[in-house]
Design an enzyme around this catalytic site. Structure first.
Site, PDB file in Angstrom:
ATOM      1  N   ASP A 137       0.847  -1.194   0.000  1.00  0.00           N
ATOM      2  CA  ASP A 137       0.000   0.000   0.000  1.00  0.00           C
ATOM      3  C   ASP A 137       0.880   1.240   0.000  1.00  0.00           C
ATOM      4  OD1 ASP A 137      -2.279   1.865   1.006  1.00  0.00           O
ATOM      5  OD2 ASP A 137      -3.267  -0.079   0.864  1.00  0.00           O
ATOM      6  N   ASP A 146      -2.379   3.208  18.734  1.00  0.00           N
ATOM      7  CA  ASP A 146      -3.332   2.101  18.727  1.00  0.00           C
ATOM      8  C   ASP A 146      -2.781   0.862  18.027  1.00  0.00           C
ATOM      9  OD1 ASP A 146      -5.695   0.986  19.559  1.00  0.00           O
ATOM     10  OD2 ASP A 146      -6.879   1.695  17.860  1.00  0.00           O
ATOM     11  N   HIS A 169      -3.370   6.130   3.495  1.00  0.00           N
ATOM     12  CA  HIS A 169      -4.146   4.975   3.056  1.00  0.00           C
ATOM     13  C   HIS A 169      -3.700   3.662   3.700  1.00  0.00           C
ATOM     14  CE1 HIS A 169      -5.856   2.034   0.161  1.00  0.00           C
ATOM     15  NE2 HIS A 169      -6.762   2.960  -0.094  1.00  0.00           N
ATOM     16  N   ASN A 183      -8.588  -0.913  24.253  1.00  0.00           N
ATOM     17  CA  ASN A 183      -7.589  -0.133  24.989  1.00  0.00           C
ATOM     18  C   ASN A 183      -8.011   1.314  25.223  1.00  0.00           C
ATOM     19  OD1 ASN A 183      -7.372   0.821  22.391  1.00  0.00           O
ATOM     20  ND2 ASN A 183      -5.162   0.488  22.196  1.00  0.00           N
ATOM     21  N   VAL A 187      -9.412   2.769  17.441  1.00  0.00           N
ATOM     22  CA  VAL A 187     -10.509   1.890  17.030  1.00  0.00           C
ATOM     23  C   VAL A 187     -10.163   0.463  17.434  1.00  0.00           C
ATOM     24  CG1 VAL A 187     -11.151   3.362  15.080  1.00  0.00           C
ATOM     25  CG2 VAL A 187      -9.478   1.516  14.746  1.00  0.00           C
ATOM     26  N   ALA A 276      -7.377  -7.916  -8.201  1.00  0.00           N
ATOM     27  CA  ALA A 276      -8.535  -8.568  -7.584  1.00  0.00           C
ATOM     28  C   ALA A 276      -9.169  -9.618  -8.486  1.00  0.00           C
ATOM     29  CB  ALA A 276      -9.579  -7.520  -7.197  1.00  0.00           C
ATOM     30  N   VAL A 281      -7.230 -15.063  -6.453  1.00  0.00           N
ATOM     31  CA  VAL A 281      -7.216 -13.906  -5.567  1.00  0.00           C
ATOM     32  C   VAL A 281      -8.628 -13.679  -5.025  1.00  0.00           C
ATOM     33  CG1 VAL A 281      -6.755 -11.423  -5.377  1.00  0.00           C
ATOM     34  CG2 VAL A 281      -5.315 -12.860  -6.858  1.00  0.00           C
ATOM     35  N   SER A 332     -11.194  -0.638  -0.700  1.00  0.00           N
ATOM     36  CA  SER A 332      -9.913  -0.731   0.005  1.00  0.00           C
ATOM     37  C   SER A 332     -10.087  -1.155   1.451  1.00  0.00           C
ATOM     38  CB  SER A 332      -9.196   0.624  -0.008  1.00  0.00           C
ATOM     39  OG  SER A 332      -8.426   0.795  -1.170  1.00  0.00           O
TER      40      SER A 332
END
Length: 462
Positions: A137, A146, A169, A183, A187, A276, A281, A332
């Site tokens: 990426d 996090d 991204h 925590n 998120v 994809a 895949v 994504s």
């Protein structure tokens, strides 16, 4: 021959050959591209060092070169050095927009089942522990609080950025997979114990097929278990397909975003995104929340007969490189939900094949849309709880054999007791005279240790 070849390539940077040359690939493809990818044949590979010595050639992977100009490519082909060539197409990250924060995607897919799932010994076995996921990426900002920084490997930078991070991204994708759970910050990720290998293939948001091929080959060399590909283009580049096949043949599960339509772009089931849409895949389309229902998001998500499954992709909340949180949409961010499920499968069964994973994934999905397979949802919306049940049935945990050894103060072993009921049987074990230390050993049915021995201090007075 080598000196003659080098001379021809040098001359052709300024003057084209007068003799017409055969064309194996489109000379002026419609898509944007940067140079040409050239697969050398056996003759070409023998002369590859000479070729790579020119300014216009660079090596992408073994037997695959990136050549800047078409004249040089055609000269190589005329000399009988080329198996095929094709444009080095530019690729794009597949995000679509920013929206209102929520983590509805975790509830819709029953992600909490992964956080609570344990083996016979009570240990979590679906959080991705011991599994490495390569995120190809824009890089991952590992300093986000996090993330478990110990589980973020050193980055590999294909594109030549200054820090291995090119925008937000990749960090966002990584957060969906590996953010820490419960925590009180950021998120919750689906598999918080997974190890992440960040591979940056973009610079200023730009990437090419050559970058992606190099990244996939690097991931294979590093022995990763799963690769997330929230990136792609509309051209089925042969070099890209070959790289994916090498990864699949190595037992690596590949999960990719099905693709996003841009504003004003004509939508059609005949439009495909790659990697994809390559065979083998896992292609993931995107869904949105509609009241209490989950529906295909036809505002941007690709749909075609290569879609494997669907997952939430709209209003997805995840991590940003500034240390905060944002909410975006795109296939994504549907793909990493499935990548996390692949990590669960690899934790439970390291030898599970990409084919076996795909079968379990499809069989456990919730059928939406038209009955059976359809081009929007594929085999359905992923369901993590149902997937784990299917995983338990198809790949039951190996029986665990427990032994409890007791030791004297001088280190002498006094006795060993087998515990048929596992750790729970410890309460029934009688402490022998002189024992001050105990060790609990967990073995599989072959006698191999499942974990380090658990050391227990014994009270001789009891």
């Amino acid at each position: 021959m080598r000196r003659f070849l080098a001379l021809i390539l040098t001359i052709l940077t300024a003057v084209s050959l007068a003799v017409p040359l055969p064309v194996l690939a489109a000379e002026e493809p419609a898509a944007d591209f940067d140079g040409y990818l050239v697969r050398l044949n056996e003759t070409g590979e023998a002369d590859s060092l000479t070729l790579l010595g020119t300014d216009s050639c660079s090596e992408v992977s073994e037997g695959l070169c990136l050549v800047e100009d078409l004249d040089t490519v055609q000269a190589m082909d005329q000399l009988g050095l080329v198996e095929y060539y094709e444009p080095n197409y530019r690729l794009e990250l597949l995000d679509a927009g920013e929206y209102t924060p929520t983590q509805w995607n975790l509830l819709a897919t029953n992600a909490q089942a992964a956080w609570e799932h344990t083996d016979a010994g009570g240990r979590f076995d679906a959080r991705g522990d011991g599994v490495t996921v390569a995120i190809i990426d824009s890089g991952v900002w590992a300093e986000h609080t996090d993330f478990d920084q110990a589980n973020i490997l050193p980055y590999f930078d294909v594109a030549g950025t200054a820090s291995g991070v090119d925008g937000w991204h990749g960090t966002f994708v990584a957060g969906v997979i590996a953010a820490q759970v419960g925590n009180g910050m950021g998120v919750d990720g689906v598999t918080p114990d997974v190890t992440i290998l960040p591979i940056c293939v973009t610079k200023n948001g730009n990437a090419t097929v050559a970058h992606l091929v190099s990244a996939i080959d690097y991931a294979v060399e590093q022995g990763v278990d799963v690769i997330n590909l929230s990136i792609g283009g509309n051209n089925a580049a042969q070099a890209m397909e070959e790289a994916c096949r090498r990864a699949l043949d190595a037992g690596i599960i590949l999960v990719a975003a099905a693709g996003n339509y841009k504003a004003g772009q004509t939508q059609s089931s005949s439009i495909y995104m790659y990697p994809a849409s390559f065979d083998g895949v896992v292609s993931v389309s995107a869904c949105r929340q509609d009241g209490q229902q989950v529906v295909f998001d036809d505002s941007y998500s690709y749909f075609n007969d290569q879609v494997t499954v669907s997952a939430p992709g709209t209003d997805i909340q995840s991590l940003y490189p500034d240390g905060g949180v944002a909410t975006r949409e795109g296939t994504s961010f549907a793909a990493p939900m499935v990548t996390a499920m692949a990590a669960m499968a690899k934790q439970r069964c390291p030898d599970i094949t990409p084919e076996a994973f795909m079968q379990l994934l499809c069989a456990s999905a919730t059928d939406l849309g038209e009955p059976g397979y359809d081009i929007y949802y594929g085999h359905g919306l992923v369901d993590i709880a149902a997937f784990l049940e299917a995983l338990d049935e198809s790949f039951p945990a190996a029986p665990e054999i427990c032994y409890f050894a007791q030791y004297a103060a001088n280190g002498q072993m006094l006795t060993v007791t087998q515990l048929p009921g596992g750790e729970a049987d410890l309460e029934t074990v009688e402490i022998v005279d002189g024992a001050v230390l105990g060790k609990l050993f967990r073995l599989d049915d072959t006698g191999a240790p499942l974990s380090e021995a658990q050391i227990i201090t014994l009270d001789p007075s009891n």
